[in-house]
Structure formats: structure tokens, C-alpha cells
Scaffold this motif. Structure first.
Motif, short mmCIF file in Angstrom:
data_model
loop_
_atom_site.label_atom_id
_atom_site.label_comp_id
_atom_site.label_asym_id
_atom_site.label_seq_id
_atom_site.Cartn_x
_atom_site.Cartn_y
_atom_site.Cartn_z
N GLU A 124 0.81 -1.22 0.00
CA GLU A 124 0.00 0.00 0.00
C GLU A 124 0.85 1.27 0.00
O GLU A 124 0.48 2.27 -0.62
N SER A 125 1.99 1.26 0.68
CA SER A 125 2.86 2.46 0.69
C SER A 125 3.35 2.79 -0.72
O SER A 125 3.39 3.95 -1.12
N PHE A 126 3.74 1.76 -1.45
CA PHE A 126 4.18 1.95 -2.82
C PHE A 126 3.03 2.46 -3.69
O PHE A 126 3.17 3.45 -4.40
N ALA A 127 1.90 1.76 -3.65
CA ALA A 127 0.75 2.14 -4.47
C ALA A 127 0.33 3.58 -4.20
O ALA A 127 0.06 4.34 -5.13
N GLN A 128 0.34 3.97 -2.94
CA GLN A 128 -0.05 5.34 -2.57
C GLN A 128 0.97 6.35 -3.11
O GLN A 128 0.59 7.41 -3.60
N ALA A 129 2.25 6.01 -3.03
CA ALA A 129 3.29 6.92 -3.54
C ALA A 129 3.12 7.15 -5.04
O ALA A 129 3.25 8.28 -5.53
N VAL A 130 2.80 6.10 -5.78
CA VAL A 130 2.58 6.24 -7.23
C VAL A 130 1.34 7.09 -7.49
O VAL A 130 1.37 8.00 -8.32
N ARG A 131 0.27 6.81 -6.76
CA ARG A 131 -0.96 7.60 -6.93
C ARG A 131 -0.71 9.07 -6.64
O ARG A 131 -1.23 9.95 -7.35
N GLU A 132 0.03 9.36 -5.60
CA GLU A 132 0.29 10.75 -5.21
C GLU A 132 1.08 11.52 -6.27
O GLU A 132 0.99 12.74 -6.34
N GLU A 133 1.85 10.82 -7.09
CA GLU A 133 2.56 11.49 -8.18
C GLU A 133 1.57 12.06 -9.20
O GLU A 133 1.86 13.04 -9.87
N GLY A 134 0.41 11.44 -9.34
CA GLY A 134 -0.66 11.97 -10.18
C GLY A 134 -0.40 11.93 -11.67
O GLY A 134 -0.98 12.71 -12.42
N ARG A 135 0.44 11.02 -12.12
CA ARG A 135 0.76 10.92 -13.54
C ARG A 135 0.22 9.61 -14.10
O ARG A 135 0.26 8.58 -13.43
N GLU A 136 -0.22 9.63 -15.36
CA GLU A 136 -0.89 8.46 -15.93
C GLU A 136 0.05 7.44 -16.56
O GLU A 136 -0.34 6.30 -16.82
N ASN A 137 1.30 7.83 -16.82
CA ASN A 137 2.28 6.93 -17.42
C ASN A 137 3.33 6.51 -16.39
O ASN A 137 3.78 7.33 -15.59
N LEU A 138 3.73 5.24 -16.48
CA LEU A 138 4.83 4.75 -15.66
C LEU A 138 5.92 4.22 -16.57
O LEU A 138 5.63 3.54 -17.56
N VAL A 139 7.16 4.52 -16.23
CA VAL A 139 8.32 3.89 -16.86
C VAL A 139 8.98 3.09 -15.75
O VAL A 139 9.46 3.65 -14.77
N VAL A 140 8.98 1.76 -15.90
CA VAL A 140 9.44 0.86 -14.85
C VAL A 140 10.76 0.21 -15.26
O VAL A 140 10.88 -0.33 -16.35
N GLY A 141 11.71 0.24 -14.35
CA GLY A 141 12.96 -0.48 -14.51
C GLY A 141 13.27 -1.19 -13.22
O GLY A 141 12.86 -0.75 -12.14
N GLY A 142 14.00 -2.30 -13.31
CA GLY A 142 14.35 -2.99 -12.08
C GLY A 142 14.94 -4.36 -12.30
O GLY A 142 15.29 -4.75 -13.39
N ILE A 143 15.02 -5.06 -11.19
CA ILE A 143 15.52 -6.43 -11.14
C ILE A 143 14.43 -7.26 -10.47
O ILE A 143 13.88 -6.85 -9.45
N ALA A 144 14.17 -8.37 -10.92
CA ALA A 144 14.51 -8.98 -12.19
C ALA A 144 13.36 -8.72 -13.16
O ALA A 144 12.21 -8.68 -12.77
N THR A 145 13.73 -8.59 -14.42
CA THR A 145 12.73 -8.30 -15.44
C THR A 145 11.62 -9.34 -15.41
O THR A 145 10.44 -9.00 -15.54
#
Length: 150
Positions: free
Chosen positions: A92-113
Motif C-alpha cells: 500500500e505504501s508503494f501504491a499510494q506513492a505512485v498515486r500521489e505522483e498523479g501521472r498516468e504513465n509509468l516507466v518501470v525499470g528494475g531487477i529482475a525483469t
């Protein structure tokens, strides 16, 4: 309907699990190049003031904290520690942080693909975001697994 181009105003960069303990498992990309690409993505997000959400598993676990180079690049940006979920949106902390950014597009990078990146991308799609993968800033234990996930 044609989607709008990605801009800093409509895009959040999401960095998932760039933990030092995973670095020795990566075989899909050259490690030095991979770290350079990750740091470049983080610096780009900071420079252009797009949204930025950074998450990692618990730093006390064997996977460890984020790459030191990435920590330096993100400065005082908070890192959301998740307990276990491969899909970061289940935290929930992550989901809320993304929502609070208020942007409709995400660019995701990380490990492991083929693990946390894939599951987080699918979670973002279920949440209604338009999601893009930064393939050159993502890596897996094998090139085959990376390519299959992409």
C-alpha cells in the motif's frame, strides 16, 4: 485514441529492487553498463522533475540495500521498503506513492525483469496506468528470461 507522448508532466519513473545482493545473479546484461543505465534513468527523472518512486525489499534481508551509485543519484528521494510482494502495487505504501505522483504513465525499470518488474508492470496495468519498461535499465539472471518477460 492515440496516447500522448511521454513527458515529465505525465510520467512517473518507477525503480524496483536494484539491490546489491542481486547484482551477482545478473547475466542478461553487463553489470557496469546496467548500473550506468539505472543511474542515468534516475538522474534523468530527477533532472526533468518527472515523478520518481523508488522501492526495494527490506535492506536488512540478504538482497541488501540499493546500489550505492543509485542511492547517490537519487539523493534524498525516499525508498519504499516492501516486505515480500513481487508486485509492488500490493504494498500500500508503494501504491499510494505512485498515486500521489498523479501521472498516468509509468516507466518501470528494475531487477529482475522476469520477476518484480513483470509483476509490477502487470499491477500498474491493473491499476489503469499506461506502463512502459526501461529494458536497458532492467536485468535478469539470464538473457532468455529477460527477453521472455519483455
Amino acid at each position: 485514441m492515440t496516447p500522448e507522448p511521454l513527458t515529465p508532466a505525465n510520467t512517473t519513473v518507477v525503480l524496483v529492487d536494484y539491490a546489491v545482493g542481486f547484482a551477482n545473479l545478473l547475466r542478461s546484461h553487463n553489470l557496469a553498463e546496467h548500473i550506468n543505465n539505472v543511474v542515468g534513468l534516475a538522474k534523468t527523472a530527477k533532472w526533468y522533475e518527472s515523478g520518481l518512486v523508488v522501492t526495494n525489499g527490506q535492506s536488512s534481508k540478504p538482497s541488501g540495500p540499493l546500489y550505492p551509485e543509485l542511492l547517490e543519484a537519487i539523493g534524498d528521494q525516499p525508498v519504499i521498503e516492501r516486505a515480500v510482494d513481487f508486485n509492488s502495487f500490493l504494498d500500500e505504501s508503494f501504491a499510494q506513492a505512485v498515486r500521489e505522483e498523479g501521472r498516468e504513465n509509468l516507466v518501470v525499470g528494475g531487477i529482475a525483469t522476469d520477476g518484480c518488474v513483470l509483476q509490477t508492470v502487470l499491477g500498474g496495468l491493473r491499476e489503469g496506468y499506461r506502463v512502459h519498461v526501461a529494458v536497458d535499465a532492467s536485468a535478469s539472471p539470464s538473457l532468455e528470461a529477460h527477453n521472455a518477460a519483455v
